[in-house]
Structure formats: structure tokens, C-alpha cells
Design a protein around this motif. Structure first.
Motif, PDB file in Angstrom:
ATOM      1  N   ARG A 245     -31.415 -57.572   3.820  1.00  0.00           N
ATOM      2  CA  ARG A 245     -30.625 -58.168   4.064  1.00  0.00           C
ATOM      3  C   ARG A 245     -30.216 -57.611   5.171  1.00  0.00           C
ATOM      4  O   ARG A 245     -29.495 -56.735   5.300  1.00  0.00           O
ATOM      5  CB  ARG A 245     -29.563 -58.799   2.703  1.00  0.00           C
ATOM      6  CG  ARG A 245     -29.016 -60.233   3.293  1.00  0.00           C
ATOM      7  CD  ARG A 245     -27.947 -60.210   2.762  1.00  0.00           C
ATOM      8  NE  ARG A 245     -29.091 -60.846   1.437  1.00  0.00           N
ATOM      9  CZ  ARG A 245     -28.708 -61.300   0.314  1.00  0.00           C
ATOM     10  NH1 ARG A 245     -27.565 -60.456  -0.277  1.00  0.00           N
ATOM     11  NH2 ARG A 245     -29.434 -61.806  -0.840  1.00  0.00           N
ATOM     12  N   VAL A 246     -29.804 -58.533   5.514  1.00  0.00           N
ATOM     13  CA  VAL A 246     -29.107 -57.569   7.185  1.00  0.00           C
ATOM     14  C   VAL A 246     -27.688 -58.801   7.399  1.00  0.00           C
ATOM     15  O   VAL A 246     -28.442 -60.242   7.309  1.00  0.00           O
ATOM     16  CB  VAL A 246     -29.992 -58.395   8.897  1.00  0.00           C
ATOM     17  CG1 VAL A 246     -29.430 -58.251   9.736  1.00  0.00           C
ATOM     18  CG2 VAL A 246     -31.012 -57.229   8.234  1.00  0.00           C
ATOM     19  N   LEU A 247     -26.931 -58.411   7.195  1.00  0.00           N
ATOM     20  CA  LEU A 247     -25.907 -58.774   8.060  1.00  0.00           C
ATOM     21  C   LEU A 247     -25.336 -58.906   9.478  1.00  0.00           C
ATOM     22  O   LEU A 247     -24.667 -57.533  10.417  1.00  0.00           O
ATOM     23  CB  LEU A 247     -24.958 -58.603   6.596  1.00  0.00           C
ATOM     24  CG  LEU A 247     -22.967 -58.559   7.641  1.00  0.00           C
ATOM     25  CD1 LEU A 247     -22.798 -60.371   7.112  1.00  0.00           C
ATOM     26  CD2 LEU A 247     -22.027 -57.907   6.715  1.00  0.00           C
ATOM     27  N   THR A 248     -24.777 -60.186   9.960  1.00  0.00           N
ATOM     28  CA  THR A 248     -24.889 -59.954  11.549  1.00  0.00           C
ATOM     29  C   THR A 248     -24.159 -61.181  12.057  1.00  0.00           C
ATOM     30  O   THR A 248     -24.096 -62.670  10.847  1.00  0.00           O
ATOM     31  CB  THR A 248     -26.122 -60.799  12.080  1.00  0.00           C
ATOM     32  OG1 THR A 248     -26.309 -60.547  13.727  1.00  0.00           O
ATOM     33  CG2 THR A 248     -26.613 -61.730  11.953  1.00  0.00           C
ATOM     34  N   ARG A 249     -22.985 -61.544  12.735  1.00  0.00           N
ATOM     35  CA  ARG A 249     -22.756 -62.393  13.638  1.00  0.00           C
ATOM     36  C   ARG A 249     -23.511 -63.079  14.267  1.00  0.00           C
ATOM     37  O   ARG A 249     -23.209 -64.162  15.227  1.00  0.00           O
ATOM     38  CB  ARG A 249     -20.824 -61.797  13.929  1.00  0.00           C
ATOM     39  CG  ARG A 249     -20.372 -61.342  13.555  1.00  0.00           C
ATOM     40  CD  ARG A 249     -18.863 -60.606  14.532  1.00  0.00           C
ATOM     41  NE  ARG A 249     -19.106 -59.624  15.035  1.00  0.00           N
ATOM     42  CZ  ARG A 249     -18.645 -58.817  16.112  1.00  0.00           C
ATOM     43  NH1 ARG A 249     -17.864 -59.303  16.087  1.00  0.00           N
ATOM     44  NH2 ARG A 249     -19.543 -57.151  16.323  1.00  0.00           N
TER      45      ARG A 249
ATOM     46  N   GLU B  88     -29.701 -64.909  15.895  1.00  0.00           N
ATOM     47  CA  GLU B  88     -30.323 -65.273  17.007  1.00  0.00           C
ATOM     48  C   GLU B  88     -30.459 -63.545  16.934  1.00  0.00           C
ATOM     49  O   GLU B  88     -32.417 -63.355  17.102  1.00  0.00           O
ATOM     50  CB  GLU B  88     -29.633 -65.517  18.040  1.00  0.00           C
ATOM     51  CG  GLU B  88     -29.805 -67.155  18.233  1.00  0.00           C
ATOM     52  CD  GLU B  88     -31.365 -67.997  18.166  1.00  0.00           C
ATOM     53  OE1 GLU B  88     -32.115 -67.256  18.887  1.00  0.00           O
ATOM     54  OE2 GLU B  88     -31.139 -68.115  16.818  1.00  0.00           O
ATOM     55  N   GLY B  89     -30.267 -62.981  17.250  1.00  0.00           N
ATOM     56  CA  GLY B  89     -30.626 -60.944  17.827  1.00  0.00           C
ATOM     57  C   GLY B  89     -31.201 -60.712  16.280  1.00  0.00           C
ATOM     58  O   GLY B  89     -31.882 -59.284  16.965  1.00  0.00           O
ATOM     59  N   ALA B  90     -32.069 -61.421  15.247  1.00  0.00           N
ATOM     60  CA  ALA B  90     -32.413 -60.621  13.981  1.00  0.00           C
ATOM     61  C   ALA B  90     -33.969 -61.980  14.450  1.00  0.00           C
ATOM     62  O   ALA B  90     -34.577 -61.481  13.055  1.00  0.00           O
ATOM     63  CB  ALA B  90     -31.611 -61.274  12.612  1.00  0.00           C
ATOM     64  N   ARG B  91     -34.231 -62.229  14.656  1.00  0.00           N
ATOM     65  CA  ARG B  91     -35.026 -63.711  15.106  1.00  0.00           C
ATOM     66  C   ARG B  91     -36.546 -62.776  14.999  1.00  0.00           C
ATOM     67  O   ARG B  91     -37.758 -63.274  14.417  1.00  0.00           O
ATOM     68  CB  ARG B  91     -36.140 -64.273  15.874  1.00  0.00           C
ATOM     69  CG  ARG B  91     -34.408 -65.111  15.579  1.00  0.00           C
ATOM     70  CD  ARG B  91     -34.436 -66.181  17.193  1.00  0.00           C
ATOM     71  NE  ARG B  91     -35.872 -67.319  17.354  1.00  0.00           N
ATOM     72  CZ  ARG B  91     -36.169 -67.666  18.036  1.00  0.00           C
ATOM     73  NH1 ARG B  91     -35.178 -67.913  19.004  1.00  0.00           N
ATOM     74  NH2 ARG B  91     -36.812 -68.573  18.043  1.00  0.00           N
TER      75      ARG B  91
ATOM     76  N   TRP C 102     -37.386 -60.298  13.279  1.00  0.00           N
ATOM     77  CA  TRP C 102     -38.379 -59.940  11.351  1.00  0.00           C
ATOM     78  C   TRP C 102     -38.870 -61.264  11.339  1.00  0.00           C
ATOM     79  O   TRP C 102     -38.766 -60.735   9.859  1.00  0.00           O
ATOM     80  CB  TRP C 102     -36.497 -59.190  11.398  1.00  0.00           C
ATOM     81  CG  TRP C 102     -36.667 -57.690  11.420  1.00  0.00           C
ATOM     82  CD1 TRP C 102     -37.666 -56.582  11.594  1.00  0.00           C
ATOM     83  CD2 TRP C 102     -34.869 -57.488  11.823  1.00  0.00           C
ATOM     84  NE1 TRP C 102     -36.878 -55.688  11.909  1.00  0.00           N
ATOM     85  CE2 TRP C 102     -35.245 -55.975  12.624  1.00  0.00           C
ATOM     86  CE3 TRP C 102     -33.947 -57.838  12.050  1.00  0.00           C
ATOM     87  CZ2 TRP C 102     -34.151 -55.505  13.060  1.00  0.00           C
ATOM     88  CZ3 TRP C 102     -33.408 -56.981  12.828  1.00  0.00           C
ATOM     89  CH2 TRP C 102     -33.646 -55.724  12.831  1.00  0.00           C
ATOM     90  N   ALA C 103     -38.586 -62.159  12.286  1.00  0.00           N
ATOM     91  CA  ALA C 103     -38.433 -63.387  11.275  1.00  0.00           C
ATOM     92  C   ALA C 103     -38.324 -63.975  10.260  1.00  0.00           C
ATOM     93  O   ALA C 103     -37.340 -63.443   9.353  1.00  0.00           O
ATOM     94  CB  ALA C 103     -40.022 -63.561  11.047  1.00  0.00           C
ATOM     95  N   LYS C 104     -39.404 -64.070   9.110  1.00  0.00           N
ATOM     96  CA  LYS C 104     -39.255 -63.992   7.714  1.00  0.00           C
ATOM     97  C   LYS C 104     -38.688 -63.026   6.480  1.00  0.00           C
ATOM     98  O   LYS C 104     -38.967 -62.363   5.525  1.00  0.00           O
ATOM     99  CB  LYS C 104     -40.282 -64.703   6.829  1.00  0.00           C
ATOM    100  CG  LYS C 104     -39.680 -65.806   7.044  1.00  0.00           C
ATOM    101  CD  LYS C 104     -40.686 -67.334   7.013  1.00  0.00           C
ATOM    102  CE  LYS C 104     -40.685 -69.025   7.779  1.00  0.00           C
ATOM    103  NZ  LYS C 104     -41.533 -70.318   6.993  1.00  0.00           N
ATOM    104  N   ALA C 105     -39.285 -61.737   7.189  1.00  0.00           N
ATOM    105  CA  ALA C 105     -39.233 -60.553   6.650  1.00  0.00           C
ATOM    106  C   ALA C 105     -37.484 -59.927   6.227  1.00  0.00           C
ATOM    107  O   ALA C 105     -37.966 -58.959   5.002  1.00  0.00           O
ATOM    108  CB  ALA C 105     -39.541 -59.363   7.359  1.00  0.00           C
ATOM    109  N   VAL C 106     -37.043 -59.872   6.244  1.00  0.00           N
ATOM    110  CA  VAL C 106     -35.503 -59.950   6.010  1.00  0.00           C
ATOM    111  C   VAL C 106     -34.759 -61.155   5.947  1.00  0.00           C
ATOM    112  O   VAL C 106     -35.214 -62.598   5.869  1.00  0.00           O
ATOM    113  CB  VAL C 106     -34.426 -58.542   6.938  1.00  0.00           C
ATOM    114  CG1 VAL C 106     -35.664 -57.682   7.258  1.00  0.00           C
ATOM    115  CG2 VAL C 106     -34.756 -59.331   8.045  1.00  0.00           C
ATOM    116  N   ASP C 107     -34.210 -60.639   4.754  1.00  0.00           N
ATOM    117  CA  ASP C 107     -32.786 -61.864   5.047  1.00  0.00           C
ATOM    118  C   ASP C 107     -32.313 -61.605   5.578  1.00  0.00           C
ATOM    119  O   ASP C 107     -31.680 -60.828   5.089  1.00  0.00           O
ATOM    120  CB  ASP C 107     -32.967 -61.953   3.378  1.00  0.00           C
ATOM    121  CG  ASP C 107     -31.464 -62.923   2.442  1.00  0.00           C
ATOM    122  OD1 ASP C 107     -30.706 -63.983   3.081  1.00  0.00           O
ATOM    123  OD2 ASP C 107     -30.820 -62.784   1.457  1.00  0.00           O
TER     124      ASP C 107
END
Length: 282
Positions: A27-31, A34-37, A39-44
Motif C-alpha cells: 500500500r502506498v501513502l501519498t499526497r 497521480e505520482g503512483a499511477r 503501478w496501476a492496480k499492482a498497489v493499493d
């Protein structure tokens, strides 16, 4: 489930990639979702802000391990964040700290990181502290001027450090989180395998590009203004950075064996890092 904070940064992104390679649930916590796109659906992906510990509940739900960056702009103190982590049932954390926490020279950077380390170490959680050295990726901001003018402008051309590849730091963190037992209650200092100056890094880029790249020393006042006005460093941190760049901190030139110990191979060199990123400079 493993929570990764700072995932859109140089090290956090590497932690996510290496954990996914190991088949871990991340799981990624981010403000900035968009910066986590990538990883698509590989991460929460959970939108949140470490500066508001009371908002972390959704990010921590079901998490048993966490990668924490607690010395970031806008984060006033580590205590409330670590309390929220502990109260949510997380059992193990890997904290990214700085090699300067072990320096004999006092500075704002040392004190901020030591304070975060102390909170984690006194939390009752299983912990590992990763004291990262100077990151090789800190030279990426040179890319625009290298591309357009074949010049690097910076303060501290003679600055020496045992720079480390963020990929190595991320891989170490992923191993620590995937198999915590051998690393419990340990402080790993993560460096590269060589000491290199800024001017020598510029020479490596020139060699890989096959063209001369000049180095121009910036006045200290100009460098400080850029840190405070553009990068939004607190003045005390900017002053500590400038002091560091005058080669006054011997902790930055020590070569540590922790990367090789954990990964079973030597750390990457600056030339290896630069070769893999040379298109950004071309």
C-alpha cells in the motif's frame, strides 16, 4: 500488507518496485496519487499526509509492516506518526534516516534524524534504521543544463562522499521488510563502494556522453538562496547542507559494508548509476 511512505520519491519508489518483485502486498501513502499511477492496480494507493497523523487510519488498516520517511518538509515531529502506526497494529518498521545521524559534527540534519530514530527505537515496535548516504540521484537536477549547455553549476565541486544508488537503498529496505528477523534492532549505514567528488561525477557524465561537460562553481549565497526559495529548505537545513558541502563532515566519506552484507553483492558505482540514467543528460 506493507505500507510505503514517500513512494513517489527516489528511494520510496524503489522500495515499492522491489517489494512487488517479491510478491508482497503493498500500500502506498501519498499526497499525490497521480505520482503512483505507474503501478496501476499492482498497489493499493491511499491519499494521505504524514503531516496530519490523525488522517492515517485508512492507510494503516490491515498493515503489519511499514517503510517510514519521517524527516520531510512539512512534518513537524515523528512522535504522533509513530504512535498512529503502533496503535494501528503495525508490528515492524524500517526507517529511512541519514548517514549524518552518525556524524561527529552537530547540525540540524543530524538532530532531525536522530530525533526520528529515537522515537522509532523507543516505540515498542520491531525496527530497523537505514542511514542512507548521499544519493547518486541528487545529480539528476543537473540534467537540464547538461542537455542544453553541457555545463553543471553547483556549489561544492570538491565535495566528497561515498554516494549510494537509491536502487541499492530500496533493495535493502525491501529485504528488511520482507524478512525482518536478521535486521531487528539494527542500524544499517548504506553507502556506495567508492568516494567520489562532484567534479569527478561530472567527468563520468562527460565520458559517457562522449563530450566535454564543464563545471562552474556557484557562489555560496546563490546556492543558499536556491535551497531556501526554490527547494523550500528551512534555513537551518540549508546552512547544514552548505557546511556539509565544504567537506567538513567525515561521516560522508566512510565506505560501509552494509549494502554488500544485506544484498550479497557490491554496491553500484556512480558510473553504473549514470550509465543507466544517461539519456536524461543527453
Amino acid at each position: 500488507m506493507i505500507l510505503v511512505t514517500g513512494a513517489t520519491g527516489a528511494v520510496g519508489g524503489e522500495v515499492v518496485d522491489r517489494l512487488l518483485e517479491r510478491g508482497e502486498k503493498v500500500r502506498v501513502l501519498t499526497r499525490n496519487p497521480e505520482g503512483a499511477r505507474r503501478w496501476a492496480k499492482a498497489v493499493d494507493v491511499v491519499t494521505g499526509d504524514l503531516a496530519d497523523p490523525g488522517s492515517l487510519g485508512p492507510a494503516l488498516d490491515g498493515v503489519d509492516r511499514a517503510f517510514l520517511l519521517l524527516v520531510l518538509p512539512g512534518i513537524p515531529q515523528a512522535g504522533p506518526i509513530v504512535k498512529a502506526v503502533r496503535d494501528a497494529g503495525v508490528r515492524q518498521v524500517a526507517l529511512l534516516s541519514s548517514i549524518r545521524a552518525g556524524s561527529a559534527r552537530d547540525s540540524a540534519i543530524k538532530q532531525f534524524n536522530l530525533a526520528a530514530e529515537a522515537v522509532v527505537q523507543g516505540s515498542g515496535l520491531d525496527w530497523t534504521v537505514l542511514r542512507g548516504g548521499t544519493f547518486m540521484s541528487n545529480t539528476l537536477p543537473w540534467a537540464p543544463s547538461v542537455r542544453t549547455e553541457r555545463v553543471v553549476r553547483a556549489f561544492g565541486g570538491d565535495f566528497r562522499s561515498s554516494a549510494v544508488d537509491p536502487r541499492d537503498v530500496g533493495e535493502v529496505a525491501a529485504r528488511v521488510l520482507a524478512d525482518p528477523a536478521p535486521h531487528r534492532s539494527r542500524v544499517h549505514t548504506l553507502t556506495g563502494g567508492e568516494v567520489i567528488t562532484v567534479v569527478e561525477q561530472v567527468a563520468v557524465l562527460a565520458d559517457l556522453l562522449g563530450e566535454p561537460v564543464a563545471f562552474e562553481e556557484l557562489p555560496e549565497a546563490v546556492a543558499r538562496a536556491a535551497m531556501v526559495d526554490r527547494l523550500h529548505y528551512p534555513p537551518a537545513v540549508a546552512d547544514a547542507m552548505l557546511t556539509m558541502l565544504r567537506n567538513t563532515d567525515e561521516s560522508l566519506v566512510g565506505v560501509d559494508g552494509a549494502v554488500a552484507e544485506v544484498l550479497g553483492r557490491p554496491p553500484r558505482s556512480y558510473r553504473e548509476w549514470a550509465a543507466d540514467h544517461i539519456e536524461a543528460f543527453r
